[in-house]
Write a protein that holds these residues in place. Structure first.
Motif, short mmCIF file in Angstrom:
data_model
loop_
_atom_site.label_atom_id
_atom_site.label_comp_id
_atom_site.label_asym_id
_atom_site.label_seq_id
_atom_site.Cartn_x
_atom_site.Cartn_y
_atom_site.Cartn_z
N ARG A 1 0.85 -1.13 0.00
CA ARG A 1 0.00 0.15 -0.05
C ARG A 1 0.96 1.17 0.00
O ARG A 1 0.66 2.21 -0.74
CB ARG A 1 -0.87 -0.01 1.27
N ILE A 2 1.83 1.31 0.70
CA ILE A 2 2.81 2.57 1.08
C ILE A 2 3.68 2.46 -0.31
O ILE A 2 3.85 3.49 -0.97
CB ILE A 2 3.61 2.55 2.29
N THR A 3 4.31 1.58 -0.69
CA THR A 3 5.43 1.65 -1.56
C THR A 3 4.91 1.73 -3.21
O THR A 3 5.32 2.19 -3.90
CB THR A 3 6.19 0.38 -1.78
N GLY A 4 3.39 1.80 -3.23
CA GLY A 4 2.73 1.94 -4.44
C GLY A 4 2.16 3.27 -4.72
O GLY A 4 1.52 3.54 -5.61
N ARG A 5 2.30 4.01 -3.73
CA ARG A 5 1.56 5.48 -3.81
C ARG A 5 2.42 6.12 -4.92
O ARG A 5 3.45 6.26 -5.02
CB ARG A 5 1.87 6.35 -2.31
N LEU A 6 1.44 7.34 -5.52
CA LEU A 6 1.91 8.09 -6.34
C LEU A 6 1.03 9.31 -6.21
O LEU A 6 0.11 9.35 -5.73
CB LEU A 6 1.51 7.69 -7.93
N VAL A 7 1.80 10.69 -6.62
CA VAL A 7 1.33 11.82 -6.12
C VAL A 7 1.60 12.70 -7.05
O VAL A 7 2.70 12.69 -7.72
CB VAL A 7 2.04 12.36 -4.73
N HIS A 8 0.39 13.87 -7.29
CA HIS A 8 0.67 14.94 -8.15
C HIS A 8 1.23 16.22 -7.22
O HIS A 8 0.33 16.47 -6.59
CB HIS A 8 -0.79 15.07 -8.87
N PRO A 9 2.23 16.42 -7.51
CA PRO A 9 2.83 17.37 -6.43
C PRO A 9 2.04 18.54 -6.56
O PRO A 9 1.88 19.16 -5.44
CB PRO A 9 4.23 17.71 -7.07
N ALA A 10 1.58 19.33 -7.54
CA ALA A 10 1.06 20.68 -7.65
C ALA A 10 -0.30 20.73 -6.82
O ALA A 10 -0.64 21.55 -6.05
CB ALA A 10 0.89 21.08 -9.11
N SER A 11 -1.08 19.42 -6.87
CA SER A 11 -2.30 19.40 -6.35
C SER A 11 -2.43 18.72 -5.05
O SER A 11 -3.44 18.78 -4.39
CB SER A 11 -3.50 18.63 -7.26
N LYS B 1 -3.63 6.68 -17.02
CA LYS B 1 -2.55 6.44 -17.89
C LYS B 1 -1.22 6.36 -16.72
O LYS B 1 -1.25 7.30 -15.79
CB LYS B 1 -2.24 7.56 -18.76
N ALA B 2 -0.53 5.34 -16.93
CA ALA B 2 0.74 5.33 -16.23
C ALA B 2 1.33 6.52 -15.75
O ALA B 2 1.81 7.09 -16.83
CB ALA B 2 1.47 4.13 -16.39
N MET B 3 1.57 6.75 -14.59
CA MET B 3 2.47 7.83 -13.90
C MET B 3 2.12 9.22 -14.38
O MET B 3 2.74 10.11 -14.70
CB MET B 3 3.83 7.58 -14.47
N THR B 4 0.87 9.50 -14.92
CA THR B 4 0.08 10.68 -15.24
C THR B 4 -1.21 10.99 -14.54
O THR B 4 -2.06 10.18 -14.49
CB THR B 4 -0.17 10.60 -16.75
N ASP B 5 -1.19 12.45 -14.04
CA ASP B 5 -2.24 12.86 -13.36
C ASP B 5 -3.69 12.83 -14.13
O ASP B 5 -3.64 13.24 -15.51
CB ASP B 5 -2.10 14.20 -12.94
N ASP B 6 -4.65 12.20 -13.85
CA ASP B 6 -5.82 11.97 -14.59
C ASP B 6 -6.53 13.57 -15.11
O ASP B 6 -7.15 13.52 -15.75
CB ASP B 6 -6.85 11.33 -13.82
N VAL B 7 -6.52 14.50 -14.05
CA VAL B 7 -6.88 15.76 -14.39
C VAL B 7 -5.97 16.78 -15.38
O VAL B 7 -6.50 17.13 -16.31
CB VAL B 7 -7.13 16.47 -13.17
N THR B 8 -4.61 16.83 -14.98
CA THR B 8 -4.09 17.99 -15.74
C THR B 8 -2.88 17.17 -16.85
O THR B 8 -2.58 17.95 -17.79
CB THR B 8 -2.66 18.49 -14.76
N GLY B 9 -2.89 15.63 -16.70
CA GLY B 9 -1.83 15.09 -17.54
C GLY B 9 -0.39 15.40 -17.25
O GLY B 9 0.57 14.62 -18.12
N GLU B 10 -0.13 15.89 -16.02
CA GLU B 10 1.10 15.95 -15.73
C GLU B 10 1.80 15.00 -14.95
O GLU B 10 1.01 14.15 -14.64
CB GLU B 10 1.22 17.34 -14.79
#
Length: 95
Positions: A2-12, A25-34
């Motif tokens: 659970r912890i090692t799989g976390r991903l974060v969008h830094p800006a939001s 999409k892998a490693m991509t924020d759903d809202v901004t595409g960043e």
């Protein structure tokens, strides 16, 4: 996992998880595409330290409240909707 799989969008601050709440999409924020990032402290070594601290510091507190009969637990490995419903039910019952 659970912890090692976390991903974060830094800006939001939006968070995802590779297994439990993956982005579309892998490693991509759903809202901004960043790009998403993995926090530097979300790794196996840090996890072992966190678990050690949990067992030493938190387990005695949990045991105290369990003995008082007021501890409520939620199975966090369940789907997010199930966890939400469990927590909601505890709140509605006044626990």
């Amino acid at each position: 996992r659970r912890i090692t799989g976390r991903l974060v969008h830094p800006a939001s601050g939006r968070s995802y998880h590779e297994e439990f709440n993956p982005p579309k999409k892998a490693m991509t924020d759903d809202v901004t595409g960043e790009a998403l990032v993995r926090r530097s402290d979300d790794n196996a070594t840090t996890l072992k330290k966190r678990l050690g601290a949990f067992h030493n510091d938190t387990m005695p507190v949990l045991q105290y409240y369990k003995e008082k009969g007021v501890l409520r637990t939620v199975e966090a490995a369940n789907p997010m909707s199930s966890v939400y419903e469990d927590i909601k039910r505890f709140i509605e019952k006044g626990y």
